[in-house]
Scaffold this motif. Structure first.
Motif, PDB file in Angstrom:
ATOM      1  N   ASN A 134       0.720  -1.033  -0.051  1.00 25.70           N
ATOM      2  CA  ASN A 134      -0.034  -0.166  -0.010  1.00 25.70           C
ATOM      3  C   ASN A 134       0.858   1.219   0.023  1.00 25.70           C
ATOM      4  N   CYS A 135       1.841   1.273   0.863  1.00 23.25           N
ATOM      5  CA  CYS A 135       2.815   2.297   0.900  1.00 23.25           C
ATOM      6  C   CYS A 135       3.289   2.473  -0.418  1.00 23.25           C
ATOM      7  N   PHE A 136       3.933   1.299  -1.156  1.00 24.62           N
ATOM      8  CA  PHE A 136       4.679   1.565  -2.523  1.00 24.62           C
ATOM      9  C   PHE A 136       3.764   1.942  -3.499  1.00 24.62           C
ATOM     10  N   TRP A 137       2.401   1.851  -3.495  1.00 24.28           N
ATOM     11  CA  TRP A 137       1.530   2.486  -4.495  1.00 24.28           C
ATOM     12  C   TRP A 137       1.186   3.889  -3.975  1.00 24.28           C
ATOM     13  N   ARG A 138       1.161   4.257  -3.103  1.00 24.72           N
ATOM     14  CA  ARG A 138       1.153   5.605  -2.663  1.00 24.72           C
ATOM     15  C   ARG A 138       2.388   6.475  -3.337  1.00 24.72           C
ATOM     16  N   GLU A 139       3.553   5.626  -3.053  1.00 19.43           N
ATOM     17  CA  GLU A 139       4.922   6.421  -3.583  1.00 19.43           C
ATOM     18  C   GLU A 139       4.814   6.455  -5.330  1.00 19.43           C
ATOM     19  N   LEU A 140       4.258   5.390  -5.808  1.00 23.57           N
ATOM     20  CA  LEU A 140       4.038   5.636  -7.288  1.00 23.57           C
ATOM     21  C   LEU A 140       3.192   6.497  -7.645  1.00 23.57           C
ATOM     22  N   CYS A 141       2.027   6.750  -7.028  1.00 22.36           N
ATOM     23  CA  CYS A 141       1.127   7.678  -7.322  1.00 22.36           C
ATOM     24  C   CYS A 141       1.568   9.028  -7.355  1.00 22.36           C
ATOM     25  N   ASP A 142       2.516   9.395  -6.291  1.00 22.10           N
ATOM     26  CA  ASP A 142       3.331  10.589  -6.102  1.00 22.10           C
ATOM     27  C   ASP A 142       4.213  10.849  -7.170  1.00 22.10           C
ATOM     28  N   GLU A 143       4.762  10.018  -7.372  1.00 24.93           N
ATOM     29  CA  GLU A 143       5.883  10.141  -8.518  1.00 24.93           C
ATOM     30  C   GLU A 143       5.343  10.297  -9.802  1.00 24.93           C
ATOM     31  N   HIS A 144       4.244   9.558 -10.429  1.00 25.16           N
ATOM     32  CA  HIS A 144       3.705   9.771 -11.757  1.00 25.16           C
ATOM     33  C   HIS A 144       2.632  10.747 -11.620  1.00 25.16           C
ATOM     34  N   MET A 145       2.521  11.623 -10.526  1.00 21.10           N
ATOM     35  CA  MET A 145       1.401  12.571 -10.324  1.00 21.10           C
ATOM     36  C   MET A 145       0.070  12.137 -10.649  1.00 21.10           C
ATOM     37  N   ILE A 146      -0.337  11.002  -9.952  1.00 20.95           N
ATOM     38  CA  ILE A 146      -1.679  10.567  -9.960  1.00 20.95           C
ATOM     39  C   ILE A 146      -2.633  10.964  -8.974  1.00 20.95           C
ATOM     40  N   VAL A 147      -3.585  11.756  -9.030  1.00 21.73           N
ATOM     41  CA  VAL A 147      -4.193  12.221  -7.988  1.00 21.73           C
ATOM     42  C   VAL A 147      -4.929  11.421  -7.172  1.00 21.73           C
ATOM     43  N   THR A 148      -4.553  11.486  -5.827  1.00 24.39           N
ATOM     44  CA  THR A 148      -5.154  10.425  -4.686  1.00 24.39           C
ATOM     45  C   THR A 148      -6.080  11.375  -3.618  1.00 24.39           C
ATOM     46  N   ASN A 149      -6.155  12.598  -3.621  1.00 22.51           N
ATOM     47  CA  ASN A 149      -6.820  13.510  -2.594  1.00 22.51           C
ATOM     48  C   ASN A 149      -8.194  13.859  -3.149  1.00 22.51           C
ATOM     49  N   ASN A 150      -8.612  13.588  -4.286  1.00 20.26           N
ATOM     50  CA  ASN A 150      -9.686  14.225  -4.760  1.00 20.26           C
ATOM     51  C   ASN A 150     -10.669  13.087  -5.343  1.00 20.26           C
TER      52      ASN A 150
END
Length: 533
Positions: free
Chosen positions: A39-55
């Protein structure tokens, strides 16, 4: 598919399509620890690839909705439904556990829980009771069949499957038993001769830290499965991760999320060569070839740089030399062992050796600069020369990727880092600790009946212990090999090569050493004559 070292193909055609690497990875996360790390890994990937996770409206879509500058999303993400504000990206992940409560915690994560495909969340509420045997023989078969079906569907969507990676623990019942069963099932399906790389990011038992009574038996059985069914095993433990957070990051009381993030950063760095292009490109197959020089010696340790507290960031510049110094430091190693142990013959302590290494650089670095620093670290007379054996010359490979698309000031430092993965003989310390604890538990035959009632005999338990001992002995044997065939004699105006008798073990090695000596003397003679002219 692009050849190794070449730029991967990019998708063409309709406007709005995204870059495609044609090289995909499937992630399988098993057990409470495996799902937390994943789960932490997917958070990191989303941040790196600029995928929205807070909307809620834009979750899973790119921040700017543009296809360029985000790297190759198809390595880890499938494309979901296209909407007016962008395309949703779905993690190519399979989540497994024998405790639905732990799976629910991950699936309800407020940031990325909604990204997981519900069909890929596989579990039941039977529990493994922290026992490998129950997870492998009793509760596991049904879950493994469902996992195999999901993997088949994911493989059919892939253009060129690069590998399958696991995150799990080597302590609990689910992380060991269910992982072993899934590994065996997938290895039979994907076939040993296929080019798919099976790799595992495993949380190994930490010295002095355990809340699982059956951990020694579970870990021995787990390491046996990892030896037989995987190609690469990246080791971590909570003790080393805690010390990194406390000493390097200056966190007084690190939480499990902090420890998991260090593991996630290592996973991100190792796979960055597939997700971004750069001067030196690579993939999992090249990584496998360079890191495993001997059959079955595929248990790896990692080091991460930079690891700097926020209060100290302004005093440090992430140059190639600074990152290289940090990545070699034993304080940055993510498992408790000493890769720079000088050894002590008197007390029988073996000197650590780097059998093979891989430095995965991320940032705007020049190939020439990276090659020079790595060469200086392993050349004759350097501080680290004694840790690099002569019988594997130039054992540090590397790749450089340069992520683009983020202009945020806070991302400049974040995008300059390196993950150093090495196949080091000091990893035998991990297995020696496992054997010592196993022997102390088995001496009184404690808890053996728990495994027998679920299908694992005493013979199976003893065999797994012997397998772990075999892995440890193999690394110790590599450490005992003399690192130099020659020593130099300064007579005659130049250094003459002299064969070291201790390093020669048989007639074949003596013949090779004599041939190398003649070549060396010839080269030095030519160099001396040309210098005089």
């Amino acid at each position: 598919m692009a050849a190794d070292g070449a730029r991967p193909q990019e998708s063409t055609g309709k406007e709005g399509q995204f870059q495609s690497s044609k090289r995909e990875i499937i992630q399988i996360q098993i057990g409470k620890a495996g799902n937390a790390i994943g789960n932490c890994f997917w958070r990191e990937l989303c941040d790196e690839h600029m995928i929205v996770t807070n909307n809620d409206q834009l979750r899973g879509c790119l921040e700017d909705g543009e296809p360029g500058g985000h790297g190759y999303l198809d390595v880890f993400f499938n494309e979901g439904r296209k909407r007016s504000h962008g395309t949703r990206h779905v993690p190519r992940a399979i989540l497994m556990d024998t405790n639905m409560g732990d799976l629910a915690t991950v699936a309800q994560d407020p940031r990325i829980g909604d990204l997981y495909r519900p069909e890929n969340i596989i579990g039941n509420d039977e529990s493994s009771g922290n026992c490998y045997a129950k997870a492998f023989h009793t509760e596991g078969p049904d879950l493994a069949d469902r996992c195999l079906e999901m993997v088949r569907k994911e493989v059919e969507k892939c253009n060129c499957l690069q590998g399958v990676q696991f995150t799990h623990s080597a302590s609990g019942g689910t992380g060991t038993g269910l992982t072993g069963l899934v590994l065996k099932t997938l290895r039979d399906y994907l076939d040993r001769q296929s080019k798919c790389v099976m790799q595992s990011f495993v949380l190994a038992p930490a010295p002095g830290i355990s809340d699982v009574v059956l951990e020694p038996y579970n870990s021995a059985l787990c390491f046996q499965d990892l030896l037989e069914y995987t190609d690469q095993v990246f080791l971590f433990d909570n003790k080393a991760l805690s010390e990194i957070c406390q000493k390097a990051l200056e966190q007084d009381m690190p939480k499990m999320a902090d420890l998991n993030r260090v593991v996630a950063l290592c996973m991100s760095g190792i796979t960055s060569c597939l997700r971004y292009t750069g001067p030196l490109n690579a993939d999992l197959r090249k990584l496998q070839t360079n890191l495993v020089p001997f059959k079955n010696a595929h248990f790896l340790i990692s080091g991460l740089a930079p690891l700097t507290a926020k209060t100290s960031e302004k005093y440090r510049k992430s140059t190639v030399l600074d990152l290289a110094q940090q990545m070699f430091s034993k304080d940055n190693v993510t498992v408790k062992c000493d890769p720079l142990n000088p050894g002590d013959e008197y007390h029988g302590i073996l000197k650590a050796r780097f059998l093979a290494s891989w430095a995965s650089w991320r940032g705007d670095y020049q190939t020439k600069e990276v090659d020079k620093v790595l060469h200086d670290f392993q050349k004759d007379g350097s501080r680290f020369d004694k840790f690099f054996p002569d019988w594997i010359p130039n054992s540090i490979a590397s790749n450089i990727c340069a992520p683009k698309g983020s202009s945020k000031e806070k991302d400049i430092q974040k995008d300059s880092r390196v993950v150093f993965t090495s196949n080091n003989t000091s990893v035998h310390e991990v297995f020696d600790r496992c054997i010592k604890v196993w022997d102390s538990l088995y001496r009184s035959r404690a808890y053996v009946h728990v495994y027998e009632q679920d299908g694992i005999s005493v013979h199976d338990l003893v065999e797994s212990r012997n397998i772990v001992n075999y892995i440890s002995d193999a690394y110790k044997e590599f450490a005992r090999w003399e690192d130099k065939f020659f020593e130099q004699d300064g007579g005659g105006g130049y250094n003459k090569p002299v064969i070291r008798d201790r390093a020669v073990e048989n007639d074949e090695q003596l013949t090779i050493a004599e041939e190398l000596k003649k070549l060396w003397e010839g080269e030095m003679y030519i160099e001396q004559v040309s210098h005089r002219r």
